[in-house]
Design a protein around this motif. Structure first.
Motif, mmCIF file in Angstrom:
data_model
loop_
_atom_site.group_PDB
_atom_site.id
_atom_site.type_symbol
_atom_site.label_atom_id
_atom_site.label_comp_id
_atom_site.label_asym_id
_atom_site.label_seq_id
_atom_site.Cartn_x
_atom_site.Cartn_y
_atom_site.Cartn_z
ATOM 1 N N TYR A 54 0.774 -1.320 0.056
ATOM 2 C CA TYR A 54 0.083 -0.002 -0.066
ATOM 3 C C TYR A 54 0.889 1.305 0.029
ATOM 4 N N GLY A 59 -1.630 3.062 3.360
ATOM 5 C CA GLY A 59 -2.876 3.466 2.888
ATOM 6 C C GLY A 59 -3.854 4.268 3.724
ATOM 7 N N LEU A 71 -7.536 3.211 -3.234
ATOM 8 C CA LEU A 71 -7.639 1.971 -2.586
ATOM 9 C C LEU A 71 -8.544 0.895 -3.643
ATOM 10 N N PHE A 74 -7.231 -2.326 -4.672
ATOM 11 C CA PHE A 74 -7.036 -3.374 -3.410
ATOM 12 C C PHE A 74 -8.167 -3.771 -2.836
ATOM 13 N N THR A 80 -7.574 -3.076 3.621
ATOM 14 C CA THR A 80 -8.630 -2.141 3.012
ATOM 15 C C THR A 80 -9.729 -2.216 3.862
#
Length: 155
Positions: A54, A59, A71, A74, A80
């Motif tokens: 990420y 993230g 995102l 993912f 996530t």
């Protein structure tokens, strides 16, 4: 068998309940703990794996903006889901963006622009125009800030 209303069971002891919290709240609290672990255990193997997938911020830099663009690729992954818990917590009056701050340490694992390491906003949020002009948006604090003669020097 005695029947008790679930709403009564959820009440605190002081109000005559059994102090049982809902599974949803328990789950949110445990997922929030993963945020905290990610921010405090920088050198553990699982944190390095998350960062490799990420990016440096894991993230979490997406928390102040809707996690659409970064995102989507993912979607459906466990991390996530952890990142996206900010939205339901905000509805409950908990604002993770304001409550969690990055510890700078040596600055190698702290994003100069994306992490909140000085003030209440990330530098990207505080100075959007400068951020747009920046050519190296994924630079660390250690890359930009140094020390010389006991004072901070920006490069």
């Amino acid at each position: 068998m005695a029947w008790v209303k679930w709403s009564q069971v959820l009440l605190p002891y002081e109000s005559g309940g059994l102090n049982v919290i809902t599974l949803k709240l328990k789950n949110l609290s445990l997922l929030t703990k993963w945020w905290w672990r990610f921010l405090t255990n920088e050198n553990t193997f699982w944190v390095r794996v998350i960062k490799s997938i990420y990016g440096k911020s894991g993230g979490l830099s997406c928390i102040s903006t809707p996690p659409d663009n970064e995102l989507k690729k993912f979607s459906g992954r466990v991390w996530t889901s952890i990142i996206k818990i900010e939205q339901p917590l905000t509805k409950l009056g908990v604002n993770l963006s304001n409550d969690f701050f990055k510890v700078v340490g040596n600055g190698m694992d702290t994003s100069f622009w994306n992490d909140k390491w000085v003030g209440e906003l990330s530098l990207k949020e505080a100075y959007p125009r400068l951020y747009r002009l920046e050519s190296s948006k994924d630079v660390s604090v250690a890359d930009r800030v140094g020390f010389a003669d006991n004072s901070i020097v920006f490069s």
